[in-house]
Design an enzyme around this catalytic site. Structure first.
Site, mmCIF file in Angstrom:
data_model
loop_
_atom_site.group_PDB
_atom_site.id
_atom_site.type_symbol
_atom_site.label_atom_id
_atom_site.label_comp_id
_atom_site.label_asym_id
_atom_site.label_seq_id
_atom_site.Cartn_x
_atom_site.Cartn_y
_atom_site.Cartn_z
ATOM 1 N N ASN A 215 0.949 -1.113 0.009
ATOM 2 C CA ASN A 215 -0.110 -0.362 0.280
ATOM 3 C C ASN A 215 0.748 0.936 -0.112
ATOM 4 O OD1 ASN A 215 0.541 1.285 2.917
ATOM 5 N ND2 ASN A 215 -0.124 -1.145 3.029
ATOM 6 N N ASP A 284 -3.349 -6.666 5.232
ATOM 7 C CA ASP A 284 -4.697 -7.519 6.167
ATOM 8 C C ASP A 284 -4.450 -8.905 5.996
ATOM 9 O OD1 ASP A 284 -5.347 -6.066 7.752
ATOM 10 O OD2 ASP A 284 -7.277 -5.416 6.099
ATOM 11 N N ASP A 313 -3.345 -10.302 13.028
ATOM 12 C CA ASP A 313 -3.704 -8.807 13.215
ATOM 13 C C ASP A 313 -2.669 -8.406 14.566
ATOM 14 O OD1 ASP A 313 -4.855 -6.280 14.363
ATOM 15 O OD2 ASP A 313 -7.117 -6.615 13.751
ATOM 16 N N ILE A 314 -1.510 -7.929 13.815
ATOM 17 C CA ILE A 314 -0.895 -7.135 15.415
ATOM 18 C C ILE A 314 -1.592 -6.258 16.449
ATOM 19 C CG2 ILE A 314 1.114 -6.168 16.094
ATOM 20 C CD1 ILE A 314 1.954 -6.457 12.566
ATOM 21 N N PHE A 331 -5.001 3.348 14.965
ATOM 22 C CA PHE A 331 -5.319 3.879 14.276
ATOM 23 C C PHE A 331 -6.217 2.810 13.346
ATOM 24 C CE2 PHE A 331 -2.285 8.044 13.894
ATOM 25 C CZ PHE A 331 -1.648 7.643 15.297
HETATM 26 N N1 CTP Z 1 -3.566 -3.898 12.215
HETATM 27 C C1 CTP Z 1 -2.612 -4.256 13.272
HETATM 28 N N2 CTP Z 1 -2.286 -5.729 12.392
HETATM 29 C C2 CTP Z 1 -3.293 -5.825 10.806
HETATM 30 C C3 CTP Z 1 -3.912 -4.741 10.703
HETATM 31 C C4 CTP Z 1 -4.128 -3.540 11.049
HETATM 32 O O1 CTP Z 1 -2.200 -3.978 13.912
HETATM 33 N N3 CTP Z 1 -2.655 -6.975 10.424
HETATM 34 C C5 CTP Z 1 -3.010 -1.676 13.012
HETATM 35 C C6 CTP Z 1 -2.971 -0.568 12.139
HETATM 36 O O2 CTP Z 1 -1.738 -0.275 12.473
HETATM 37 C C7 CTP Z 1 -3.928 -0.135 13.271
HETATM 38 C C8 CTP Z 1 -4.892 -0.649 12.873
HETATM 39 O O3 CTP Z 1 -5.167 -2.234 13.178
HETATM 40 O O4 CTP Z 1 -3.059 0.371 13.242
HETATM 41 C C9 CTP Z 1 -6.563 -0.448 12.340
HETATM 42 O O5 CTP Z 1 -6.221 -1.215 10.740
HETATM 43 P P1 CTP Z 1 -7.326 -1.247 9.941
HETATM 44 O O6 CTP Z 1 -7.346 -1.517 8.567
HETATM 45 O O7 CTP Z 1 -8.160 -0.110 9.446
HETATM 46 O O8 CTP Z 1 -8.653 -1.987 10.498
HETATM 47 P P2 CTP Z 1 -8.508 -3.489 10.430
HETATM 48 O O9 CTP Z 1 -8.888 -3.635 12.391
HETATM 49 O O10 CTP Z 1 -7.715 -4.029 9.701
HETATM 50 O O11 CTP Z 1 -10.368 -3.457 9.942
HETATM 51 P P3 CTP Z 1 -11.297 -3.685 8.775
HETATM 52 O O12 CTP Z 1 -9.583 -2.550 7.326
HETATM 53 O O13 CTP Z 1 -11.027 -4.388 8.251
HETATM 54 O O14 CTP Z 1 -11.581 -2.229 8.476
#
Ligand code: CTP
Length: 405
Positions: A215, A284, A313-314, A331
């Site tokens: 991205n 993701d 998901d970290i 965030f």
């Molecule tokens: N994040 C993370 N690990 C992932 C995906 C996201 O740590 N695999 C963290 C990002 O660093 C950010 C937050 O999760 O702080 C939000 O990420 P976002 O992509 O907006 O949310 P998601 O929970 O992945 O949900 P969606 O994309 O479905 O909105």
């Protein structure tokens, strides 16, 4: 010289005194003065007699510095040896010769800058620049240690070629390192004693050895958050995807590529940190089967179907492992109009203390931009809309809230 994403505006109006001593690197101090004047700091300058051999007061005046002093026996200002400039909050000697450091280390006050240094009761910074043999000489090493013991900040010189043709440690440090040490001495130290873990930048999910899914994240927001926390006294470790951002060298940066790499490092380091601030743009999903050889189009069909599997998901994992003394900031980048509600739900689901949400369809904000437009939401569901600001100032506002919570 100062990246826009690290352009913290609190420097404005702050008193900074620069002492210049006689090294060929004296000309570099002019760039530093320029950066400070540009940001409306109240800059004053003292030049040693030897510095006058390299640069002139006229040049400095031309940069917009109003107060330039060269002599401690002037009828116009009898006390210039005691009160440099406009009551500065920090006194940076750039470049600092072996001679001025020896004088300050031993309480000698026989010229303008050494007298000012002895009388100065706030933060002094020295940025040495000299021949490597002079820098490595035993008396210089001992004097530098004395300066550190007195609470003077030494910005270590770089290793490289020096003006006299020799090679070694003695080149004036990168001016950004000096600038940010000045900024640090002007910052509140309200995050001192805290260890902060930050994820930043994009992850790359390789499909074959030369192609990946990613991205456009630049890492600028993460760099601003890391630098702001460090300026305010925290010990900061960044886990960074591939970015070009610059960070002060006192911040630890661990480079990773994929979400899985980031996950492994983050989960290992999290128990040893007080605050986690995860602003990386983590992919993701990743290609399920990574090819070991380059994918060839010859013989392939007209369509390429790649199967993806979920990455860990970290943020959610750190939220699950969080103890009561730790704080976690997440965030969220959302496109929908009900983005506040979505962010609140995400905050609860991932067990966060704060969530910073931005609507990514805003023009000139978000990915790659130096600005962003965010809303900060805390655990009590209080939402503060910061409007559009430089990422540096957004980072500052985020820590304002976290440090008082
Ligand atoms: N994040 C993370 N690990 C992932 C995906 C996201 O740590 N695999 C963290 C990002 O660093 C950010 C937050 O999760 O702080 C939000 O990420 P976002 O992509 O907006 O949310 P998601 O929970 O992945 O949900 P969606 O994309 O479905 O909105």
């Amino acid at each position: 010289m100062i990246p826009k994403y690290l352009d913290f505006s609190y420097i404005k109006g702050k008193g900074v005194h620069i002492g210049v001593t006689g090294s060929i690197a004296a000309y570099k101090s002019l760039d530093l003065m320029r950066e400070l004047v540009k940001r409306e700091a109240k800059v004053s300058v003292s030049l040693s007699q030897a510095a006058l051999k390299f640069i002139t007061p006229i040049t400095i005046k031309g940069l917009g510095v109003e107060s330039v002093t060269t002599d401690m026996f002037s009828l116009d200002s009898l006390y210039s040896h005691l009160y440099p400039g406009y009551d500065p909050e920090v006194f940076a000697i750039v470049p600092a010769t072996a001679n001025i450091m020896a004088k300050i280390a031993n309480g000698i006050a026989d010229d303008l800058i050494s007298s000012q240094a002895l009388a100065f009761d706030k933060q002094i910074i020295v940025a040495p620049a000299m021949n490597p043999r002079m820098f490595n000489a035993r008396p210089t090493i001992d004097n530098l240690q004395k300066l550190r013991n007195y609470g003077i900040k030494v910005v270590e010189p770089d290793v490289g070629g020096v003006a006299c043709g020799e090679y070694g440690k003695g080149r004036l440090a990168d001016l950004r390192e000096i600038y940010f040490q000045i900024l640090k001495s002007l910052a509140p130290q309200d995050l001192a004693g805290r260890k902060i873990l930050i994820t930043m930048g994009p992850t790359r999910e390789f499909f074959d050895p030369v192609r990946f899914w990613s991205n456009p994240s630049s890492g600028k927001m993460g760099a601003a958050l890391a630098t702001a926390a460090w300026l305010r006294g925290a010990r900061v470790t960044c886990i960074s995807g591939d970015t070009d951002v610059w960070l002060p060298s006192e911040i630890t940066k661990i480079d990773v590529t994929s979400a899985q790499d980031m996950f492994e490092v983050a989960t290992e380091l999290w128990p040893d940190h007080n605050i986690g601030c995860l602003c990386a743009a983590v992919c993701d999903f990743r290609p399920k089967n990574r090819l070991t050889q380059k994918f060839k189009k010859e013989g392939a069909s007209n369509r390429l179907l790649v199967e993806f599997e979920k990455n860990p998901d970290i943020l959610k994992t750190l939220g699950q492992k969080k103890n009561q003394d730790q704080k976690l900031i997440g965030f969220a980048a959302e496109t929908e109009d009900n983005f506040i509600e979505l962010a609140k739900e995400k905050m609860a689901r991932k067990n966060l203390d704060f969530i910073v949400v931005n609507q990514i369809n805003h023009k000139n904000t978000g990915f790659k931009s130096d600005k962003n437009s965010v809303v900060i939401i805390d655990k009590m569901a209080n939402a503060v809309d910061l409007g559009t600001m430089l990422k540096a100032d957004i980072a500052w506002e985020i820590w304002n809230r976290v440090s008082t919570s």
